[in-house]
Scaffold this motif. Structure first.
Motif, mmCIF file in Angstrom:
data_model
loop_
_atom_site.group_PDB
_atom_site.id
_atom_site.type_symbol
_atom_site.label_atom_id
_atom_site.label_comp_id
_atom_site.label_asym_id
_atom_site.label_seq_id
_atom_site.Cartn_x
_atom_site.Cartn_y
_atom_site.Cartn_z
ATOM 1 N N HIS A 240 41.489 42.379 54.229
ATOM 2 C CA HIS A 240 42.745 41.640 54.352
ATOM 3 C C HIS A 240 43.876 42.395 53.655
ATOM 4 O O HIS A 240 44.963 42.575 54.216
ATOM 5 C CB HIS A 240 42.590 40.236 53.763
ATOM 6 N N ASN A 241 43.639 42.843 52.435
ATOM 7 C CA ASN A 241 44.672 43.566 51.684
ATOM 8 C C ASN A 241 45.046 44.888 52.346
ATOM 9 O O ASN A 241 46.226 45.250 52.397
ATOM 10 C CB ASN A 241 44.213 43.806 50.251
ATOM 11 N N LYS B 117 32.537 38.251 50.379
ATOM 12 C CA LYS B 117 33.834 37.752 49.922
ATOM 13 C C LYS B 117 34.756 38.909 49.540
ATOM 14 O O LYS B 117 35.928 38.940 49.915
ATOM 15 C CB LYS B 117 33.651 36.795 48.740
ATOM 16 N N LYS B 118 34.224 39.877 48.780
ATOM 17 C CA LYS B 118 35.022 41.045 48.395
ATOM 18 C C LYS B 118 35.410 41.868 49.614
ATOM 19 O O LYS B 118 36.534 42.374 49.696
ATOM 20 C CB LYS B 118 34.254 41.921 47.402
ATOM 21 N N THR C 75 35.899 40.833 52.697
ATOM 22 C CA THR C 75 36.969 40.125 53.403
ATOM 23 C C THR C 75 38.303 40.311 52.688
ATOM 24 O O THR C 75 39.327 40.588 53.313
ATOM 25 C CB THR C 75 36.619 38.624 53.516
ATOM 26 N N GLU C 76 38.285 40.208 51.378
ATOM 27 C CA GLU C 76 39.494 40.368 50.569
ATOM 28 C C GLU C 76 40.059 41.797 50.695
ATOM 29 O O GLU C 76 41.263 41.992 50.881
ATOM 30 C CB GLU C 76 39.140 40.068 49.109
#
Length: 147
Positions: free
Chosen positions: A125-126, A118-119, A121-122
């Motif tokens: 993305h950022n 999850k981290k 992917t985040e």
């Protein structure tokens, strides 16, 4: 209408890390083309073949066999035609020595590999949403480390 893709590369000798990174890219709603390489020698060979499409951003692991991340970064930065490529060091190391070396060799960003999908992917993305035309002008040691 032709879709414009963001061309990015990941250079990492760890097969699981490459796989997780690729899965994270697929989760993100940004049109990308991902190039995967296992070591610095592979990416340097690719970049020096006068490719019609160069990656806009390279995620580069530090600890790899054959040609490590810092050697690869130094080689990329020694070629004027590759100046347009942004390089994000992507490593498990959070050593101040590694961070300082990466900054000194011309990396644009330093990212410590996260401990969850999850981290990851985040973070990806950022980073892919960064407007590099503005961020380059203000690059300092303080904003070099992604947090």
């Amino acid at each position: 209408m032709k879709e414009h893709k963001l061309h990015i590369a990941l250079v990492d000798d760890d097969e699981d890390d490459r796989s997780f990174f690729e899965e994270a890219i697929e989760e993100i709603n940004i049109a990308t083309q991902l190039f995967l390489f296992e070591n610095g020698q592979e990416i340097l060979k690719f970049l020096n073949l006068n490719q019609p499409i160069l990656p806009k951003l390279i995620f580069l692991d530090l600890n790899m066999p054959i040609i490590n991340g810092l050697q690869c970064l130094k080689e990329i930065r020694s070629h004027n035609h590759l100046d347009i490529i942004k390089v994000a060091i992507y490593s498990t190391s959070s050593s101040s020595t590694d961070i300082e070396s990466a900054f000194a060799e011309g990396a644009n960003l330093y990212v410590t590999k996260p401990d969850s999908f999850k981290k990851l992917t985040e973070i990806i993305h950022n980073i892919l949403r960064i407007d590099w035309s503005k961020s380059d002008k203000e690059l300092t040691r303080d904003n070099f480390i992604y947090s």
